[in-house]
Design a protein around this motif. Structure first.
Motif, PDB file in Angstrom:
ATOM      1  N   LYS A  66       4.977   5.962  15.248  1.00 21.75           N
ATOM      2  CA  LYS A  66       4.140   5.297  14.253  1.00 21.75           C
ATOM      3  C   LYS A  66       3.486   6.350  13.359  1.00 21.75           C
ATOM      4  N   ASP A  67       3.755   6.274  12.084  1.00 18.01           N
ATOM      5  CA  ASP A  67       3.130   7.166  11.111  1.00 18.01           C
ATOM      6  C   ASP A  67       1.606   7.018  11.208  1.00 18.01           C
ATOM      7  N   ALA A  68       0.907   8.156  11.232  1.00 17.03           N
ATOM      8  CA  ALA A  68      -0.554   8.119  11.348  1.00 17.03           C
ATOM      9  C   ALA A  68      -1.188   7.360  10.192  1.00 17.03           C
ATOM     10  N   ILE A 128       0.840  -1.197   0.000  1.00 17.25           N
ATOM     11  CA  ILE A 128       0.000   0.000   0.000  1.00 17.25           C
ATOM     12  C   ILE A 128       0.876   1.248   0.000  1.00 17.25           C
ATOM     13  N   GLU A 129       0.585   2.158  -0.915  1.00 17.67           N
ATOM     14  CA  GLU A 129       1.269   3.455  -0.960  1.00 17.67           C
ATOM     15  C   GLU A 129       0.671   4.353   0.124  1.00 17.67           C
ATOM     16  N   LEU A 130       1.502   4.781   1.049  1.00 17.09           N
ATOM     17  CA  LEU A 130       0.994   5.606   2.143  1.00 17.09           C
ATOM     18  C   LEU A 130       0.472   6.954   1.654  1.00 17.09           C
ATOM     19  N   GLY A 131       0.959   7.388   0.504  1.00 15.63           N
ATOM     20  CA  GLY A 131       0.475   8.645  -0.049  1.00 15.63           C
ATOM     21  C   GLY A 131      -1.001   8.587  -0.420  1.00 15.63           C
ATOM     22  N   GLN A 132      -1.533   7.374  -0.542  1.00 14.94           N
ATOM     23  CA  GLN A 132      -2.943   7.199  -0.880  1.00 14.94           C
ATOM     24  C   GLN A 132      -3.818   7.020   0.360  1.00 14.94           C
ATOM     25  N   VAL A 133      -3.196   7.044   1.539  1.00 14.71           N
ATOM     26  CA  VAL A 133      -3.925   6.783   2.779  1.00 14.71           C
ATOM     27  C   VAL A 133      -4.237   8.093   3.490  1.00 14.71           C
ATOM     28  N   GLY A 145       7.513  -0.948   4.139  1.00 16.81           N
ATOM     29  CA  GLY A 145       8.084  -1.469   2.903  1.00 16.81           C
ATOM     30  C   GLY A 145       9.131  -0.516   2.353  1.00 16.81           C
ATOM     31  N   GLN A 146       9.422  -0.659   1.065  1.00 14.64           N
ATOM     32  CA  GLN A 146      10.370   0.233   0.418  1.00 14.64           C
ATOM     33  C   GLN A 146       9.739   1.611   0.223  1.00 14.64           C
ATOM     34  N   GLY A 147      10.542   2.645   0.451  1.00 16.17           N
ATOM     35  CA  GLY A 147      10.043   3.992   0.243  1.00 16.17           C
ATOM     36  C   GLY A 147       8.875   4.309   1.156  1.00 16.17           C
ATOM     37  N   ASP A 148       7.858   4.922   0.585  1.00 19.27           N
ATOM     38  CA  ASP A 148       6.694   5.350   1.357  1.00 19.27           C
ATOM     39  C   ASP A 148       5.561   4.336   1.218  1.00 19.27           C
TER      40      ASP A 148
END
Length: 237
Positions: A76-78, A55-60, A121-124
């Motif tokens: 922990k990232d929100a 999952i791309e965190l930029g989409q969350v 994961g890798q990156g964001d």
């Protein structure tokens, strides 16, 4: 005598693919010895990436609840916290356990895991557990029998921490070919055999960066079963 050996040479997986084939090809290429009745422990992260559970965190978009938990656990990232909440299927947060710097989650499978099994994961990006860990185990076991003619049992493992201890160990989150429980003949109490084997595999598998995602345990006498799954060993919530 029980032997524990790790499979080297498994290619780095960065996109979806058919994992059973990749593992069988690596076993052949590395001349990795597998015998009838061996137990293979496979890292869940490998299964997850191969199944496309990234999952791309930029989409969350974190909810108010995720932001509130982030305030309690700033490390922990929100957005990651929101993914954990989503994995429980319970937007109220009642399936979460929060203590000091620890976040645990009850999943619909009945398992309780640190961060609900969600890993960076890798990156964001973050990686979530396989959709059906028993199915992942069955597919690997079936491919090994079809390609190599060897009947094995398979356990899908995940790294898990405890609120009362530092570090992490390996636990079973899916299985095929064996009973996850065994009765101690001396004490007549049940032992969670699949977790004992997962933890033993962790000695060789290691943590992030080691790249030994498959471990073979040889020489163990255990009860074989095609009917049992991880649901037979969990209490649920």
């Amino acid at each position: 005598m029980i032997e524990i050996n790790g499979l080297h040479g498994v290619p780095q997986i960065s996109e979806p693919g058919y994992l059973p084939k990749i593992l069988v090809e690596t076993i052949k290429k590395e001349n990795f010895t597998i015998a009838e009745g061996d137990v293979l422990c496979v890292a869940s992260k490998l299964c997850s990436i191969a199944e496309g559970n990234v999952i791309e965190l930029g989409q969350v978009r974190p909810s108010v609840l995720a932001q509130k938990i982030h305030a309690q656990i700033p490390r922990k990232d929100a957005r990651l916290i929101q993914v954990v909440i989503d994995q429980t299927g319970d937007p109220t947060g009642n399936s979460l356990e929060i203590a000091d710097n620890y976040l645990g989650a009850w999943l619909s499978s009945g398992l309780f895991l640190t961060s609900g099994g969600v890993d960076k994961g890798q990156g964001d990006t973050v990686i979530t557990l396989p959709q059906d860990c028993d199915r992942s185990a069955r597919e690997i076991r079936a491919a090994i029998f079809a390609e190599l003619g060897i009947r094995t049992s398979v356990i899908i493992t995940d790294s898990d921490g405890r609120v009362d201890k530092k570090g992490a160990t390996q636990v079973a989150i899916g299985l095929s070919g064996l009973s996850g429980l065994r009765v101690n003949e001396h004490t007549h109490t049940s032992e969670t055999l699949c977790d004992l084997l997962a933890a033993a595999a962790g000695l060789v598998m290691g943590q992030r960066g080691v790249n030994i995602p498959l471990v073979c345990i040889h020489g163990l006498d255990y009860e074989k079963s095609l009917e049992c799954g991880i649901g037979d060993v969990v209490n649920g919530r």
